[in-house]
Motif scaffolding. Structure first.
Motif, PDB file in Angstrom:
ATOM      1  N   UNK A   1      47.490 -24.869 100.236  1.00 53.17           N
ATOM      2  CA  UNK A   1      47.825 -24.390 101.568  1.00 53.17           C
ATOM      3  C   UNK A   1      48.232 -22.923 101.442  1.00 53.17           C
ATOM      4  N   UNK A   2      47.566 -22.061 102.191  1.00 52.21           N
ATOM      5  CA  UNK A   2      47.900 -20.636 102.124  1.00 52.21           C
ATOM      6  C   UNK A   2      48.883 -20.253 103.229  1.00 52.21           C
ATOM      7  N   UNK A   3      49.277 -18.997 103.234  1.00 52.80           N
ATOM      8  CA  UNK A   3      50.310 -18.526 104.159  1.00 52.80           C
ATOM      9  C   UNK A   3      49.864 -18.643 105.612  1.00 52.80           C
ATOM     10  N   UNK A   4      48.584 -18.437 105.884  1.00 52.30           N
ATOM     11  CA  UNK A   4      48.077 -18.547 107.268  1.00 52.30           C
ATOM     12  C   UNK A   4      48.214 -19.988 107.767  1.00 52.30           C
ATOM     13  N   UNK A   5      47.938 -20.957 106.896  1.00 58.81           N
ATOM     14  CA  UNK A   5      48.089 -22.364 107.284  1.00 58.81           C
ATOM     15  C   UNK A   5      49.551 -22.684 107.598  1.00 58.81           C
ATOM     16  N   UNK A   6      50.455 -22.141 106.791  1.00 64.70           N
ATOM     17  CA  UNK A   6      51.892 -22.360 107.022  1.00 64.70           C
ATOM     18  C   UNK A   6      52.309 -21.714 108.342  1.00 64.70           C
ATOM     19  N   UNK A   7      51.812 -20.502 108.594  1.00 67.65           N
ATOM     20  CA  UNK A   7      52.124 -19.822 109.861  1.00 67.65           C
ATOM     21  C   UNK A   7      51.611 -20.634 111.049  1.00 67.65           C
ATOM     22  N   UNK A   8      50.411 -21.158 110.932  1.00 69.67           N
ATOM     23  CA  UNK A   8      49.858 -21.978 112.013  1.00 69.67           C
ATOM     24  C   UNK A   8      50.673 -23.248 112.216  1.00 69.67           C
ATOM     25  N   UNK A   9      51.150 -23.844 111.137  1.00 75.91           N
ATOM     26  CA  UNK A   9      51.980 -25.037 111.237  1.00 75.91           C
ATOM     27  C   UNK A   9      53.300 -24.705 111.936  1.00 75.91           C
ATOM     28  N   UNK A  10      53.884 -23.570 111.611  1.00 72.71           N
ATOM     29  CA  UNK A  10      55.128 -23.145 112.261  1.00 72.71           C
ATOM     30  C   UNK A  10      54.893 -22.919 113.755  1.00 72.71           C
ATOM     31  N   UNK A  11      53.760 -22.284 114.096  1.00 75.65           N
ATOM     32  CA  UNK A  11      53.417 -22.076 115.511  1.00 75.65           C
ATOM     33  C   UNK A  11      53.286 -23.419 116.227  1.00 75.65           C
ATOM     34  N   UNK A  12      52.624 -24.369 115.586  1.00 74.78           N
ATOM     35  CA  UNK A  12      52.437 -25.686 116.185  1.00 74.78           C
ATOM     36  C   UNK A  12      53.773 -26.369 116.450  1.00 74.78           C
ATOM     37  N   UNK A  13      54.665 -26.337 115.444  1.00 78.70           N
ATOM     38  CA  UNK A  13      55.980 -26.960 115.600  1.00 78.70           C
ATOM     39  C   UNK A  13      56.751 -26.281 116.726  1.00 78.70           C
ATOM     40  N   UNK A  14      56.640 -24.963 116.815  1.00 80.66           N
ATOM     41  CA  UNK A  14      57.329 -24.210 117.858  1.00 80.66           C
ATOM     42  C   UNK A  14      56.832 -24.616 119.245  1.00 80.66           C
ATOM     43  N   UNK A  15      55.525 -24.701 119.401  1.00 81.71           N
ATOM     44  CA  UNK A  15      54.946 -25.043 120.705  1.00 81.71           C
ATOM     45  C   UNK A  15      55.176 -26.506 121.074  1.00 81.71           C
TER      46      UNK A  15
END
Length: 161
Positions: A1-15
């Motif tokens: 899992x790269x940093x972009x995937x982690x960022x997308x996961x954080x965005x998903x949790x936020x939304x």
């Protein structure tokens, strides 16, 4: 899992406004916890009691000063409409420098181009470089250094001309 995937996961949790998300693969495991959907975090404003004479006298002076800043904000908003905003792609802590002993990424008046790093946001002990998605001149920095930012919060105003 790269940093972009982690960022997308954080965005998903936020939304999604969930309290906890666990993601696990054969080689990787991550847990993101937030107080958003949990019943543990309850925010309430304490009640303020006034006697009748204070309640009548207090609002009159307060209403007059708030009208002037509202007009100034409306004028400032119309001036800012010609600028493009660089927004935070995640929740975290905003930093203008890569480290305390280094220079800032961008100052007011600096020219930025697509892909130029303008700041870093620390999220979950990871420092994520935020790159400009537009070219132009930085007109205003909207966030103080080392302060928390929310997802989609405006960080910089850029004049594209």
């Amino acid at each position: 899992m790269d940093i972009k995937d982690i960022q997308n996961l954080i965005k998903f949790v936020s939304k999604a406004e969930v309290s906890e998300v666990k993601y696990k693969t054969k080689d990787f495991e991550i847990t993101i916890k937030t107080p958003l959907a949990g019943s543990d975090a309850v925010y309430a404003q304490p009640a303020v009691y006034h006697t009748a004479p204070q309640a009548v006298a207090a609002p009159a002076p307060v209403a007059t000063p708030t009208a002037a800043p509202a007009a100034e904000k409306a004028e400032a908003a119309s001036d800012d409409s010609k600028y493009i905003t660089i927004k935070s792609p995640m929740i975290g802590t905003f930093y203008r420098k890569p480290s305390p002993d280094k220079d800032v990424f961008a100052n007011v008046g600096d020219e930025v181009s697509v892909g130029k790093v303008v700041c870093v946001i620390e999220a979950m002990k990871l420092f994520n470089q935020i790159e400009s998605e537009i070219s132009g001149k930085i007109v205003k920095i909207l966030v103080d250094d080392a302060t928390p930012v929310e997802y989609d919060q405006p960080l910089f105003l850029v004049d594209p001309s």
